[in-house]
Design an enzyme around this catalytic site. Structure first.
Site, PDB file in Angstrom:
ATOM      1  N   LYS A 175       0.938  -1.164  -0.072  1.00 41.33           N
ATOM      2  CA  LYS A 175       0.090  -0.168  -0.023  1.00 41.33           C
ATOM      3  C   LYS A 175       0.818   1.256   0.155  1.00 41.33           C
ATOM      4  O   LYS A 175       1.994   1.220   0.750  1.00 41.33           O
ATOM      5  CB  LYS A 175      -0.966  -0.008   1.206  1.00 41.33           C
ATOM      6  CG  LYS A 175      -1.845   1.055   1.343  1.00 41.33           C
ATOM      7  CD  LYS A 175      -2.616   0.928   2.656  1.00 41.33           C
ATOM      8  CE  LYS A 175      -3.868   1.941   2.890  1.00 41.33           C
ATOM      9  NZ  LYS A 175      -4.785   1.574   4.002  1.00 41.33           N
ATOM     10  N   SER A 255      -9.361   1.378   3.184  1.00 42.38           N
ATOM     11  CA  SER A 255      -8.678   2.238   2.543  1.00 42.38           C
ATOM     12  C   SER A 255      -7.521   1.457   1.717  1.00 42.38           C
ATOM     13  O   SER A 255      -6.848   1.915   0.878  1.00 42.38           O
ATOM     14  CB  SER A 255      -7.809   3.480   3.134  1.00 42.38           C
ATOM     15  OG  SER A 255      -6.997   2.819   4.246  1.00 42.38           O
ATOM     16  N   SER A 279      -9.785  -0.730   7.515  1.00 42.55           N
ATOM     17  CA  SER A 279      -9.179  -0.501   6.099  1.00 42.55           C
ATOM     18  C   SER A 279      -8.331  -1.690   5.571  1.00 42.55           C
ATOM     19  O   SER A 279      -7.833  -1.686   4.446  1.00 42.55           O
ATOM     20  CB  SER A 279      -8.173   0.744   6.420  1.00 42.55           C
ATOM     21  OG  SER A 279      -8.807   1.895   6.491  1.00 42.55           O
TER      22      SER A 279
END
Length: 565
Positions: A175, A255, A279
């Site tokens: 990420k 996210s 997330s």
């Protein structure tokens, strides 16, 4: 310049050499570069896609744009293009049944038997990424950076032989709020687009264990703590991440959107996400992959763009439970710069995904409300009960969760300047030093930088919670979060509580409890749905063993239809 369409990579290079139109092919053994002006991807008009989603029943999916306005995919994909283009379609086809959807142990066995090398494994995944991400009709807008050195690193691992940890030689995506040398760490924000850092602590651990960092993936900008009610999976840097099970049909979750979508589409062995509240659980569930949000402190956080030093944690996202345990163990270690990091080693984590607890030995708590209102959850619990698990239905107590947002507001207001001061190498290239600076920076070009606004950032500046009040909020919410789960767990001596997706992520977040989500099926629309195991602090080993038993019983994960080739 010549526009290159979606032909096979070998044919593309051959065609480019033959037509010799402004492209200088330099494919000698000594020089593996191609012309820096070669066009692998051309921006397209996404207005029709935006219009098609204008009446979507999910308001958050009424997009304003799909593709990034600032990222040129040519810059991402050119550096490794020559070598990927030389990886033949025939070799890819030979490797596909040995790699696609396979677990780490299987892949390592194939390498040990010389069926392919670590370098070829990297090329296999790169070929998939180039195949799908350079084609506008299939792109997930998920890979936003590639490690330019990954093939050389893989070749070095091939020379060195087998590693001590099973993560050795496995290509991993990160990420893009996790710091990595040789790639920028943007958190999806234009304000951090030129942010260069050293490796985050967990990246150091991955590299020490021999993992290959393949690249960076998109995310909800600032880990979905920027705008309010906006699409999950959107960032100004990467554009709108799309779900491989239904592009523009289903949400990606957030996210860690790129981490979930890239693993679902088999772009890497695994990915790393981060979670403050939901997330990892949300995008794992939405993309039918296994995601673990660990206990706060099990994994170090140094080098990760923060929201909250109280609640943030990285975690593994994989296609199966066994790989999840392996990736988790490869990131563990005491992070001396993280005050929450624990020194306890918790040995045996990576084998926990291979040692299922017999279901007949488990006592599991289930929410009465979910049993009544979700047919897939109800049917899944029935399967577990039929397999021998003892099931206890309960209704959780009502607890006060007020003040949750203030934890995030005040922590981020304090933690972001600390991150910038400690991690950002070129302060001149990163134009902000605080949330106040970020708000002002974004307002300079709101259409490009914040098309969905920045209500949450503005809320950070407006929050007047005092230090004393914040201490009280944190203590109260941790106590109440634990009461929420412990009342049933202690009364009935439960091994875990079972939820859906990220439904109870907020309670687990403030309790600092781990949660493991595993695919449990698909709705009639084809949208994935997952079962989430929640346990007490540092029970990751047991959660993984329970999760493995559940996975073996159900085996429901399916590769997305459009990403099978």
């Amino acid at each position: 310049m010549t526009k290159i369409f979606s032909l096979s990579f070998g044919k593309i290079l051959l065609l480019a050499c033959l037509i010799a139109l402004n492209i200088s092919c330099k494919n000698t053994a000594e020089n593996k570069e191609i012309d820096p002006n070669i066009v692998l991807w051309t921006p397209y008009n996404d207005s029709l896609e935006v219009v098609a989603n204008a009446e979507h029943e999910n308001g958050r999916m009424r997009y304003k744009l799909i593709q990034s306005k600032v990222l040129d995919k040519n810059d991402v994909f050119r550096p490794l293009y020559y070598e990927v283009s030389q990886f033949s379609d025939e070799r890819y086809a030979e490797m596909k049944p040995m790699v696609l959807e396979q677990d780490i142990s299987t892949i390592q066995n194939h390498i040990a038997q010389s069926k392919f090398s670590y370098e070829e494994l990297v090329l296999f995944y790169l070929k998939r990424i180039y195949k799908y991400e350079l084609e506008n009709s299939t792109t997930l807008n998920t890979v936003i950076a590639l490690n330019p050195d990954v093939l050389e690193e893989a070749r070095n691992l091939d020379k060195n032989g087998k590693g001590l940890h099973p993560i050795y030689g496995m290509p991993i995506l990160l990420k893009d709020n996790i710091g990595t040398k040789h790639m920028k760490t943007t958190a999806g924000a234009i304000a951090l687009q030129q942010n260069r850092t050293d490796d985050a602590f967990i990246v150091e651990r991955l590299k020490e264990n021999g993992a290959l960092i393949l690249g960076k993936v998109n995310l909800s900008e600032w880990a979905y703590f920027l705008c309010s009610g906006c699409p999950v999976g959107y960032s100004a840097v990467g554009g709108q991440t799309l779900n491989p099970y239904g592009r523009r049909v289903f949400e990606t979750g957030g996210s860690s959107s790129g981490s979930g979508t890239s693993v679902a589409a088999n772009y890497a062995v695994a990915a790393v996400g981060t979670e403050t509240s939901g997330s990892i659980l949300s995008p794992s569930s939405q993309n039918s992959v296994v995601g673990l949000k660990p206990t706060i402190g099990l994994l170090g956080r140094t080098g990760i763009v923060p929201i909250s030093s109280t609640l943030d944690t990285p975690g593994p996202m994989t296609r199966n439970v066994t790989d999840n345990a392996i990736l988790l163990s490869a990131m563990m270690g005491h992070d001396v710069r993280d005050k929450a990091s624990v020194k306890e080693n918790y040995t045996g984590i990576y084998t926990s995904g291979e040692r299922p607890i017999p279901l007949k030995e488990l006592k599991l708590g289930v929410f009465k409300g979910l049993m009544e209102n979700d047919s897939i959850y109800n049917a899944t619990i029935t399967k577990l009960k039929d397999a021998g698990a003892e099931i206890v239905e309960f209704a959780p107590p009502e607890v006060d969760m007020s003040g949750f947002l203030s934890i995030l507001n005040i922590d981020m207001r304090n933690d972001l300047p600390d991150y910038i001061d400690a991690e950002v190498q070129d302060k001149g290239a990163v134009k902000i030093a605080s949330i106040k600076d970020a708000v002002a920076f974004n307002n300079q070009d709101s259409l490009v930088r914040i098309p969905y606004g920045q209500a949450l950032f503005e809320g950070i500046l407006a929050d007047s919670t005092s230090t004393e009040e914040l201490v009280e909020i944190k203590e109260r919410l941790q106590t109440n979060g634990r009461i929420y789960f412990n009342e049933a767990m202690d009364k009935h001596d439960l091994d875990a509580i079972l939820s859906i997706n990220n439904y109870h992520a907020g309670f687990a977040a403030v309790a600092k409890y781990p949660a493991l989500t595993i695919p449990m099926g698909y709705k009639v629309t084809g949208e994935p749905i997952s079962l989430t195991f929640i346990g007490k602090q540092f029970s990751e080993g047991n959660l993984l063993r329970m999760g493995k038993a559940f996975e073996d019983l159900t085996k429901v994960r399916k590769i997305p239809q459009g990403y099978k080739e």
